[in-house]
Write a protein that holds these residues in place. Structure first.
Motif, PDB file in Angstrom:
ATOM      1  N   ILE A   1      11.422  72.032  48.221  1.00  0.00           N
ATOM      2  CA  ILE A   1      10.716  70.841  48.667  1.00  0.00           C
ATOM      3  C   ILE A   1      11.578  69.606  48.406  1.00  0.00           C
ATOM      4  N   VAL A   2      11.698  68.751  49.422  1.00  0.00           N
ATOM      5  CA  VAL A   2      12.419  67.490  49.281  1.00  0.00           C
ATOM      6  C   VAL A   2      11.500  66.375  49.759  1.00  0.00           C
ATOM      7  N   SER A   3      11.784  65.176  49.313  1.00  0.00           N
ATOM      8  CA  SER A   3      10.959  64.031  49.685  1.00  0.00           C
ATOM      9  C   SER A   3      11.674  63.178  50.711  1.00  0.00           C
ATOM     10  N   ARG A   4      10.928  62.719  51.710  1.00  0.00           N
ATOM     11  CA  ARG A   4      11.481  61.822  52.713  1.00  0.00           C
ATOM     12  C   ARG A   4      11.252  60.390  52.249  1.00  0.00           C
ATOM     13  N   THR A   5      12.298  59.549  52.348  1.00  0.00           N
ATOM     14  CA  THR A   5      12.185  58.171  51.909  1.00  0.00           C
ATOM     15  C   THR A   5      12.098  57.242  53.113  1.00  0.00           C
ATOM     16  N   ASP A   6      11.492  56.088  52.910  1.00  0.00           N
ATOM     17  CA  ASP A   6      11.446  55.084  53.957  1.00  0.00           C
ATOM     18  C   ASP A   6      12.809  54.430  54.090  1.00  0.00           C
ATOM     19  N   MET A   7      13.085  53.862  55.289  1.00  0.00           N
ATOM     20  CA  MET A   7      14.366  53.203  55.527  1.00  0.00           C
ATOM     21  C   MET A   7      14.563  52.034  54.573  1.00  0.00           C
ATOM     22  N   SER A   8      13.444  51.377  54.188  1.00  0.00           N
ATOM     23  CA  SER A   8      13.560  50.215  53.307  1.00  0.00           C
ATOM     24  C   SER A   8      14.159  50.584  51.954  1.00  0.00           C
ATOM     25  N   GLU A   9      13.963  51.844  51.525  1.00  0.00           N
ATOM     26  CA  GLU A   9      14.470  52.280  50.230  1.00  0.00           C
ATOM     27  C   GLU A   9      15.974  52.521  50.267  1.00  0.00           C
ATOM     28  N   THR A  10      16.523  52.801  51.434  1.00  0.00           N
ATOM     29  CA  THR A  10      17.951  53.113  51.542  1.00  0.00           C
ATOM     30  C   THR A  10      18.681  52.142  52.460  1.00  0.00           C
ATOM     31  N   LEU A  11      18.033  51.017  52.800  1.00  0.00           N
ATOM     32  CA  LEU A  11      18.583  50.109  53.803  1.00  0.00           C
ATOM     33  C   LEU A  11      19.950  49.569  53.409  1.00  0.00           C
ATOM     34  N   GLU A  12      20.121  49.166  52.168  1.00  0.00           N
ATOM     35  CA  GLU A  12      21.405  48.585  51.756  1.00  0.00           C
ATOM     36  C   GLU A  12      22.524  49.612  51.851  1.00  0.00           C
ATOM     37  N   ILE A  13      22.246  50.845  51.428  1.00  0.00           N
ATOM     38  CA  ILE A  13      23.261  51.898  51.497  1.00  0.00           C
ATOM     39  C   ILE A  13      23.619  52.179  52.949  1.00  0.00           C
TER      40      ILE A  13
ATOM     41  N   ILE B   1      53.534  47.763  58.549  1.00  0.00           N
ATOM     42  CA  ILE B   1      52.950  46.430  58.413  1.00  0.00           C
ATOM     43  C   ILE B   1      51.557  46.562  57.796  1.00  0.00           C
ATOM     44  N   ILE B   2      51.292  45.746  56.794  1.00  0.00           N
ATOM     45  CA  ILE B   2      49.971  45.673  56.180  1.00  0.00           C
ATOM     46  C   ILE B   2      49.363  44.330  56.589  1.00  0.00           C
ATOM     47  N   ARG B   3      48.167  44.397  57.166  1.00  0.00           N
ATOM     48  CA  ARG B   3      47.486  43.185  57.613  1.00  0.00           C
ATOM     49  C   ARG B   3      46.194  42.994  56.826  1.00  0.00           C
ATOM     50  N   GLU B   4      45.925  41.748  56.483  1.00  0.00           N
ATOM     51  CA  GLU B   4      44.644  41.412  55.863  1.00  0.00           C
ATOM     52  C   GLU B   4      43.622  41.184  56.966  1.00  0.00           C
ATOM     53  N   LEU B   5      42.438  41.793  56.812  1.00  0.00           N
ATOM     54  CA  LEU B   5      41.388  41.676  57.821  1.00  0.00           C
ATOM     55  C   LEU B   5      40.081  41.262  57.155  1.00  0.00           C
ATOM     56  N   VAL B   6      39.525  40.161  57.636  1.00  0.00           N
ATOM     57  CA  VAL B   6      38.228  39.701  57.156  1.00  0.00           C
ATOM     58  C   VAL B   6      37.362  39.423  58.379  1.00  0.00           C
ATOM     59  N   THR B   7      36.215  40.071  58.441  1.00  0.00           N
ATOM     60  CA  THR B   7      35.282  39.842  59.550  1.00  0.00           C
ATOM     61  C   THR B   7      33.901  39.505  58.988  1.00  0.00           C
ATOM     62  N   THR B   8      33.075  38.940  59.838  1.00  0.00           N
ATOM     63  CA  THR B   8      31.723  38.585  59.409  1.00  0.00           C
ATOM     64  C   THR B   8      30.741  38.823  60.556  1.00  0.00           C
ATOM     65  N   GLY B   9      29.490  38.926  60.224  1.00  0.00           N
ATOM     66  CA  GLY B   9      28.466  39.149  61.244  1.00  0.00           C
ATOM     67  C   GLY B   9      27.108  39.349  60.603  1.00  0.00           C
ATOM     68  N   GLY B  10      26.157  39.744  61.417  1.00  0.00           N
ATOM     69  CA  GLY B  10      24.814  40.015  60.936  1.00  0.00           C
ATOM     70  C   GLY B  10      24.389  41.418  61.326  1.00  0.00           C
ATOM     71  N   LEU B  11      23.219  41.803  60.873  1.00  0.00           N
ATOM     72  CA  LEU B  11      22.662  43.124  61.173  1.00  0.00           C
ATOM     73  C   LEU B  11      21.226  42.972  61.649  1.00  0.00           C
ATOM     74  N   LYS B  12      20.827  43.808  62.594  1.00  0.00           N
ATOM     75  CA  LYS B  12      19.427  43.879  62.975  1.00  0.00           C
ATOM     76  C   LYS B  12      19.046  45.343  63.155  1.00  0.00           C
ATOM     77  N   LYS B  13      17.766  45.618  62.939  1.00  0.00           N
ATOM     78  CA  LYS B  13      17.287  46.989  63.052  1.00  0.00           C
ATOM     79  C   LYS B  13      17.044  47.343  64.519  1.00  0.00           C
ATOM     80  N   VAL B  14      17.455  48.553  64.882  1.00  0.00           N
ATOM     81  CA  VAL B  14      17.226  49.089  66.225  1.00  0.00           C
ATOM     82  C   VAL B  14      16.786  50.541  66.072  1.00  0.00           C
ATOM     83  N   PRO B  15      16.240  51.157  67.117  1.00  0.00           N
ATOM     84  CA  PRO B  15      15.860  52.576  67.013  1.00  0.00           C
ATOM     85  C   PRO B  15      17.084  53.457  66.741  1.00  0.00           C
ATOM     86  N   ARG B  16      16.889  54.476  65.929  1.00  0.00           N
ATOM     87  CA  ARG B  16      17.967  55.410  65.633  1.00  0.00           C
ATOM     88  C   ARG B  16      18.264  56.266  66.865  1.00  0.00           C
TER      89      ARG B  16
END
Length: 204
Positions: free
Chosen positions: A56-68, A160-175
């Motif tokens: 038996i295993v337990s299913r978790t809500d997305m909110s519990e693992t959202l950051e990961i 060649i080694i390049r430094e890369l920095v990017t930024t953005g946001g996240l939104k929830k969509v259907p899996r």
């Protein structure tokens, strides 16, 4: 006197019946709530077969693992978008898979790199590009992130080694199969993309 006693008895019966009815209603509501909770708990439990043994295993809500899942989504996207080999089919496949995880800003960056001849130079120089994530600064309150990484470009004569920095946001969509985390990167842009090291390869 008899009539008064009869009235009192009728009132007593009415009170007792009222108490029983209210009690029955409370018990019924409590039973329904308890049953609903039990059903919900049972839906969260999944049995997995290990050979012939059910576990038996337990299913978790997305909110519990959202950051990961958010960190995994961001890192996976950058790996697919910036890991390149001198194979046109491989590049197109990787980019197509990456574009399922980002909004139109990802396609805009791809088109800009393509117009500058970046992918053609990878093919012409038989270069190998890989990326390593240094860190991801993730703000779960407003669902924004900053990705810090280093891209390694292996050419025939130089590395060649390049430094890369990017930024953005996240939104929830259907899996989906193409987006298993159920997240979409939005407003993605590159803040830093510069060479920080260049080493000549030994010429034997």
């Amino acid at each position: 006197m008899v009539i008064k006693n009869l009235e009192n008895k009728i009132k007593l019966v009415i009170i007792i019946c009222g108490i029983f009815i209210v009690g029955a209603i409370i018990i019924s509501i409590a039973s329904m709530v308890t049953a609903a909770n039990m059903v919900n708990e049972s839906h969260k439990r999944i049995y997995v077969l290990d050979g012939n043994v059910p576990i038996i295993v337990s299913r978790t809500d997305m909110s519990e693992t959202l950051e990961i899942e958010a960190r995994s989504h961001i890192e996976r996207f950058h790996n697919m978008f910036f890991t390149l080999v001198p194979d046109d089919k491989y590049i197109r496949t990787n980019i197509d898979r990456a574009l399922y995880m980002v909004d139109e800003t990802g396609l805009a960056q791809y088109n800009a790199l393509k117009e500058k001849g970046f992918y053609s130079s990878i093919m012409g120089a038989s270069a190998m590009c890989s990326i390593m994530c240094d860190s991801i600064n993730l703000n779960m309150d407003d669902m924004t992130f900053t990705y810090y990484g280093r891209q390694r470009i292996e050419r025939r004569t130089t590395t060649i080694i390049r430094e890369l920095v990017t930024t953005g946001g996240l939104k929830k969509v259907p899996r989906s199969d193409n987006n298993p985390h159920g997240l979409m990167i939005v407003n993605w842009r590159t803040l830093v993309n510069r060479d920080i090291e260049q080493k000549a390869k030994p010429n034997y």
